[in-house]
Design a protein around this motif. Structure first.
Motif, PDB file in Angstrom:
ATOM      1  N   PRO A 268      22.101 -12.789   1.364  1.00  0.00           N
ATOM      2  CA  PRO A 268      22.859 -14.039   1.584  1.00  0.00           C
ATOM      3  C   PRO A 268      22.178 -15.017   2.536  1.00  0.00           C
ATOM      4  O   PRO A 268      22.367 -16.231   2.421  1.00  0.00           O
ATOM      5  CB  PRO A 268      24.193 -13.545   2.162  1.00  0.00           C
ATOM      6  N   PHE A 269      21.357 -14.512   3.450  1.00  0.00           N
ATOM      7  CA  PHE A 269      20.703 -15.394   4.419  1.00  0.00           C
ATOM      8  C   PHE A 269      19.472 -16.081   3.845  1.00  0.00           C
ATOM      9  O   PHE A 269      18.821 -16.863   4.532  1.00  0.00           O
ATOM     10  CB  PHE A 269      20.357 -14.596   5.674  1.00  0.00           C
ATOM     11  N   PHE A 270      19.135 -15.776   2.588  1.00  0.00           N
ATOM     12  CA  PHE A 270      18.112 -16.567   1.908  1.00  0.00           C
ATOM     13  C   PHE A 270      18.642 -17.957   1.576  1.00  0.00           C
ATOM     14  O   PHE A 270      17.869 -18.871   1.306  1.00  0.00           O
ATOM     15  CB  PHE A 270      17.670 -15.873   0.611  1.00  0.00           C
ATOM     16  N   LEU A 271      19.977 -18.081   1.566  1.00  0.00           N
ATOM     17  CA  LEU A 271      20.620 -19.368   1.291  1.00  0.00           C
ATOM     18  C   LEU A 271      20.892 -20.087   2.601  1.00  0.00           C
ATOM     19  O   LEU A 271      21.379 -19.477   3.560  1.00  0.00           O
ATOM     20  CB  LEU A 271      21.925 -19.147   0.523  1.00  0.00           C
ATOM     21  N   GLU A 272      20.613 -21.370   2.648  1.00  0.00           N
ATOM     22  CA  GLU A 272      20.751 -22.122   3.886  1.00  0.00           C
ATOM     23  C   GLU A 272      22.194 -22.545   4.142  1.00  0.00           C
ATOM     24  O   GLU A 272      22.652 -22.543   5.282  1.00  0.00           O
ATOM     25  CB  GLU A 272      19.849 -23.357   3.846  1.00  0.00           C
ATOM     26  N   ARG A 273      22.910 -22.914   3.101  1.00  0.00           N
ATOM     27  CA  ARG A 273      24.270 -23.435   3.278  1.00  0.00           C
ATOM     28  C   ARG A 273      25.298 -22.310   3.266  1.00  0.00           C
ATOM     29  O   ARG A 273      25.211 -21.372   2.474  1.00  0.00           O
ATOM     30  CB  ARG A 273      24.598 -24.455   2.193  1.00  0.00           C
ATOM     31  N   ARG A 274      26.276 -22.429   4.129  1.00  0.00           N
ATOM     32  CA  ARG A 274      27.311 -21.405   4.246  1.00  0.00           C
ATOM     33  C   ARG A 274      28.134 -21.289   2.968  1.00  0.00           C
ATOM     34  O   ARG A 274      28.475 -20.184   2.537  1.00  0.00           O
ATOM     35  CB  ARG A 274      28.226 -21.734   5.425  1.00  0.00           C
ATOM     36  N   ALA A 275      28.451 -22.427   2.355  1.00  0.00           N
ATOM     37  CA  ALA A 275      29.249 -22.403   1.121  1.00  0.00           C
ATOM     38  C   ALA A 275      28.513 -21.654   0.016  1.00  0.00           C
ATOM     39  O   ALA A 275      29.128 -20.904  -0.760  1.00  0.00           O
ATOM     40  CB  ALA A 275      29.554 -23.834   0.670  1.00  0.00           C
ATOM     41  N   ALA A 276      27.210 -21.836  -0.057  1.00  0.00           N
ATOM     42  CA  ALA A 276      26.417 -21.126  -1.068  1.00  0.00           C
ATOM     43  C   ALA A 276      26.424 -19.622  -0.796  1.00  0.00           C
ATOM     44  O   ALA A 276      26.466 -18.824  -1.737  1.00  0.00           O
ATOM     45  CB  ALA A 276      24.986 -21.657  -1.073  1.00  0.00           C
ATOM     46  N   ARG A 277      26.404 -19.237   0.472  1.00  0.00           N
ATOM     47  CA  ARG A 277      26.464 -17.806   0.807  1.00  0.00           C
ATOM     48  C   ARG A 277      27.785 -17.194   0.376  1.00  0.00           C
ATOM     49  O   ARG A 277      27.823 -16.080  -0.161  1.00  0.00           O
ATOM     50  CB  ARG A 277      26.280 -17.610   2.320  1.00  0.00           C
ATOM     51  N   ILE A 278      28.861 -17.928   0.606  1.00  0.00           N
ATOM     52  CA  ILE A 278      30.180 -17.409   0.226  1.00  0.00           C
ATOM     53  C   ILE A 278      30.266 -17.242  -1.289  1.00  0.00           C
ATOM     54  O   ILE A 278      30.766 -16.223  -1.792  1.00  0.00           O
ATOM     55  CB  ILE A 278      31.291 -18.338   0.753  1.00  0.00           C
ATOM     56  N   ARG A 279      29.791 -18.235  -2.044  1.00  0.00           N
ATOM     57  CA  ARG A 279      29.804 -18.129  -3.503  1.00  0.00           C
ATOM     58  C   ARG A 279      28.963 -16.938  -3.958  1.00  0.00           C
ATOM     59  O   ARG A 279      29.356 -16.206  -4.875  1.00  0.00           O
ATOM     60  CB  ARG A 279      29.272 -19.431  -4.132  1.00  0.00           C
ATOM     61  N   TYR A 280      27.813 -16.780  -3.333  1.00  0.00           N
ATOM     62  CA  TYR A 280      26.943 -15.646  -3.682  1.00  0.00           C
ATOM     63  C   TYR A 280      27.659 -14.318  -3.441  1.00  0.00           C
ATOM     64  O   TYR A 280      27.615 -13.410  -4.300  1.00  0.00           O
ATOM     65  CB  TYR A 280      25.660 -15.703  -2.857  1.00  0.00           C
ATOM     66  N   LEU A 281      28.325 -14.169  -2.301  1.00  0.00           N
ATOM     67  CA  LEU A 281      29.009 -12.914  -1.977  1.00  0.00           C
ATOM     68  C   LEU A 281      30.160 -12.644  -2.945  1.00  0.00           C
ATOM     69  O   LEU A 281      30.376 -11.495  -3.362  1.00  0.00           O
ATOM     70  CB  LEU A 281      29.522 -12.953  -0.538  1.00  0.00           C
ATOM     71  N   VAL A 282      30.908 -13.683  -3.307  1.00  0.00           N
ATOM     72  CA  VAL A 282      32.018 -13.504  -4.255  1.00  0.00           C
ATOM     73  C   VAL A 282      31.494 -13.018  -5.604  1.00  0.00           C
ATOM     74  O   VAL A 282      32.009 -12.052  -6.181  1.00  0.00           O
ATOM     75  CB  VAL A 282      32.797 -14.819  -4.411  1.00  0.00           C
ATOM     76  N   VAL A 283      30.446 -13.676  -6.106  1.00  0.00           N
ATOM     77  CA  VAL A 283      29.858 -13.277  -7.393  1.00  0.00           C
ATOM     78  C   VAL A 283      29.293 -11.860  -7.307  1.00  0.00           C
ATOM     79  O   VAL A 283      29.472 -11.052  -8.230  1.00  0.00           O
ATOM     80  CB  VAL A 283      28.764 -14.280  -7.817  1.00  0.00           C
ATOM     81  N   THR A 284      28.634 -11.536  -6.206  1.00  0.00           N
ATOM     82  CA  THR A 284      28.027 -10.212  -6.045  1.00  0.00           C
ATOM     83  C   THR A 284      29.076  -9.113  -6.015  1.00  0.00           C
ATOM     84  O   THR A 284      28.915  -8.056  -6.635  1.00  0.00           O
ATOM     85  CB  THR A 284      27.186 -10.165  -4.758  1.00  0.00           C
ATOM     86  N   VAL A 285      30.160  -9.353  -5.295  1.00  0.00           N
ATOM     87  CA  VAL A 285      31.233  -8.342  -5.227  1.00  0.00           C
ATOM     88  C   VAL A 285      31.854  -8.136  -6.611  1.00  0.00           C
ATOM     89  O   VAL A 285      32.135  -6.989  -7.015  1.00  0.00           O
ATOM     90  CB  VAL A 285      32.298  -8.769  -4.197  1.00  0.00           C
ATOM     91  N   LEU A 286      32.061  -9.221  -7.355  1.00  0.00           N
ATOM     92  CA  LEU A 286      32.622  -9.092  -8.707  1.00  0.00           C
ATOM     93  C   LEU A 286      31.680  -8.313  -9.627  1.00  0.00           C
ATOM     94  O   LEU A 286      32.113  -7.418 -10.369  1.00  0.00           O
ATOM     95  CB  LEU A 286      32.892 -10.478  -9.288  1.00  0.00           C
ATOM     96  N   LEU A 287      30.395  -8.622  -9.573  1.00  0.00           N
ATOM     97  CA  LEU A 287      29.424  -7.906 -10.401  1.00  0.00           C
ATOM     98  C   LEU A 287      29.328  -6.443 -10.004  1.00  0.00           C
ATOM     99  O   LEU A 287      29.158  -5.565 -10.862  1.00  0.00           O
ATOM    100  CB  LEU A 287      28.053  -8.575 -10.289  1.00  0.00           C
ATOM    101  N   THR A 288      29.448  -6.159  -8.703  1.00  0.00           N
ATOM    102  CA  THR A 288      29.417  -4.773  -8.243  1.00  0.00           C
ATOM    103  C   THR A 288      30.608  -3.994  -8.789  1.00  0.00           C
ATOM    104  O   THR A 288      30.483  -2.836  -9.199  1.00  0.00           O
ATOM    105  CB  THR A 288      29.416  -4.727  -6.703  1.00  0.00           C
ATOM    106  N   GLY A 289      31.770  -4.646  -8.805  1.00  0.00           N
ATOM    107  CA  GLY A 289      32.956  -3.983  -9.363  1.00  0.00           C
ATOM    108  C   GLY A 289      32.801  -3.692 -10.844  1.00  0.00           C
ATOM    109  O   GLY A 289      33.156  -2.599 -11.318  1.00  0.00           O
TER     110      GLY A 289
END
Length: 438
Positions: free
Chosen positions: A229-250
């Motif tokens: 997530p820290f490869f992304l500079e913007r906080r909003a982009a990190r949050i979107r990345y984490l949401v998508v990642t958690v869904l894909l993990t499930g």
């Protein structure tokens, strides 16, 4: 910078970079190629090195990067299996060589590291595609259903068998490559190229599940959620990345649970491995039972250990008495790198190895290099269930990338803190907003 004043890449620098690219490209294959390229790099370095370059080696960081070799060397003094100990010297010689060879290459190691990592990722993705192609060809030849691709005949070691690659080391290669690919894809602003990197990421992720190394999957999960997530500079982009990642993990977890082969490998076998009694229909001995016997050896000589080379011989006796016949016949080690160093060198040995990892982690943090941090995390976590540094693949992987990342971080630190560099200027309020050196 004008074209006529731009620094030119010399022939020696091109050869050095070529060695690095070919070396990482050879890692998934027969060890003969990586050994041959190491010898070639030694010869090239001896030919092009100048006496004035040797001052780069007179620093304590060299000894720290060589830490594993010095532990192996020191623990030989009280070993009763000197023949095996000298064999370990030969294997761990890479830890002594790479910290000496890489800083003597005349060039920008930071730029070289970026190119080498991208090449490593692309090669591993190509290897994975070949393995999937081979598996599908076998399925088609025997008229098997496509669902057998995720069955016991094509999981773990059997999936990597066509190129003779151990599943754990293949997983390590894919995990580091996945980190590199995600960094490139998340930072790429051109959509077509970003999509290409993400396609490679999906291939590498599929291979990680197929290879089924549980410790590497755990480390990869920590990397994907804690570092990427820290490869992304913007906080909003990190949050979107984490949401998508958690869904894909499930979704991935549900798919694994519905596959008998993957569920057996990643869930059922894990439970069996963490008990002191073997599975009902398994002849393999659980890791926890071997760890318990290894711990008994550590308690017998906690400070100095038993010496380099004595681990397997002493464990075999323990295996026989405990009726762990599979481990005895296959002459298995402790399958825990920390426990292994404790058996060989006692508390001092394991502290030395942890110091080596801590030094790499410090360099990764100081340079804010997420891929470097992912590499250290992979080695540290996978070492809980594997003896990474007993096999050529693991030794070359840790020794080469540890030295490459380490020297690149040291070089970056020196450039930033060089006299006259703006990075050494601290900004203080003077009334005229002029930077003043502190």
């Amino acid at each position: 910078m004008p074209a006529d004043t731009a620094p030119r890449i010399t022939a020696a620098q091109k050869i050095s970079l070529g060695h690095g690219l070919l070396f990482v490209a050879s890692l998934p294959f027969e060890r003969f190629y990586s050994q041959l390229l190491l010898l070639s790099l030694v010869a090239h370095t001896l030919i092009q090195v100048r006496r004035s370059d040797l001052h780069r080696l007179w620093r304590r960081e060299v000894l720290l990067l060589q830490g594993v070799f010095w532990i192996t060397l020191a623990a030989t003094a009280w070993s009763s299996e000197k023949g095996t100990a000298f064999t370990m010297w030969e294997r761990h010689l890479a830890f002594a060589l790479f910290p000496l060879l890489l800083p003597l290459q005349d060039g920008d190691l930071r730029r070289a590291t970026h190119l080498i990592l991208r090449a490593f990722a692309v090669v591993n993705a190509a290897v994975v595609l070949y393995l999937y192609g081979d598996a599908l060809a076998v399925i088609r030849f025997h008229g098997l259903p496509i669902s057998d691709l995720f069955g016991p005949h094509f999981i773990s070691h059997r999936f990597a068998e066509p190129i003779g690659l151990h599943a754990t080391y293949g997983s390590l290669f894919c995990a580091l490559s996945l980190t590199v690919v995600l960094r490139e894809g998340l930072r790429e602003r051109r959509r077509l190229r970003a999509a290409g990197w993400m396609l490679l990421a999906s291939v590498l992720l599929a291979a990680l599940v197929q290879l089924g190394s549980r410790s590497v999957l755990l480390a990869t999960g920590l990397i994907v959620l804690g570092i990427v997530p820290f490869f992304l500079e913007r906080r909003a982009a990190r949050i979107r990345y984490l949401v998508v990642t958690v869904l894909l993990t499930g979704i991935l977890a549900v798919a694994i649970n519905r596959s008998d082969g993957l569920s057996q490998r990643l869930v059922t076998d894990l439970r069996s491995d963490l008990t002191t009694e073997g599975g009902r229909y398994s002849v393999a001995d659980p890791r926890a039972a071997r760890w318990a016997l290894g711990w008994e050896l550590v308690k017998a000589s906690p400070l100095w250990g038993h010496g380099t080379g004595d681990e397997v011989a002493l464990l075999k006796e323990k295996y026989w008495n405990a009726r762990l016949y599979d481990s005895y016949l296959n002459e298995l080690n402790a399958h825990n790198q920390y426990l292994s160093f404790a058996i060989r060198g006692g508390i001092l040995g394991v502290l030395g190895y942890c110091g080596f990892l801590a030094f790499l982690a410090r360099l990764a943090w100081r340079s804010r290099n997420g891929v470097f941090g992912a590499f250290v995390l992979l080695v540290a976590v996978t070492g809980v269930s594997e003896n990474l540094l007993d096999v050529n693949k693991g030794i070359f992987f840790v020794a080469f990338f540890g030295s490459l990342f380490g020297w690149a971080a040291l070089q970056e630190h020196e450039i930033k803190h060089a006299p006259g560099n703006p990075a050494t200027t601290r900004r203080v309020f003077t009334g005229n907003r002029i930077p003043v050196k502190m």
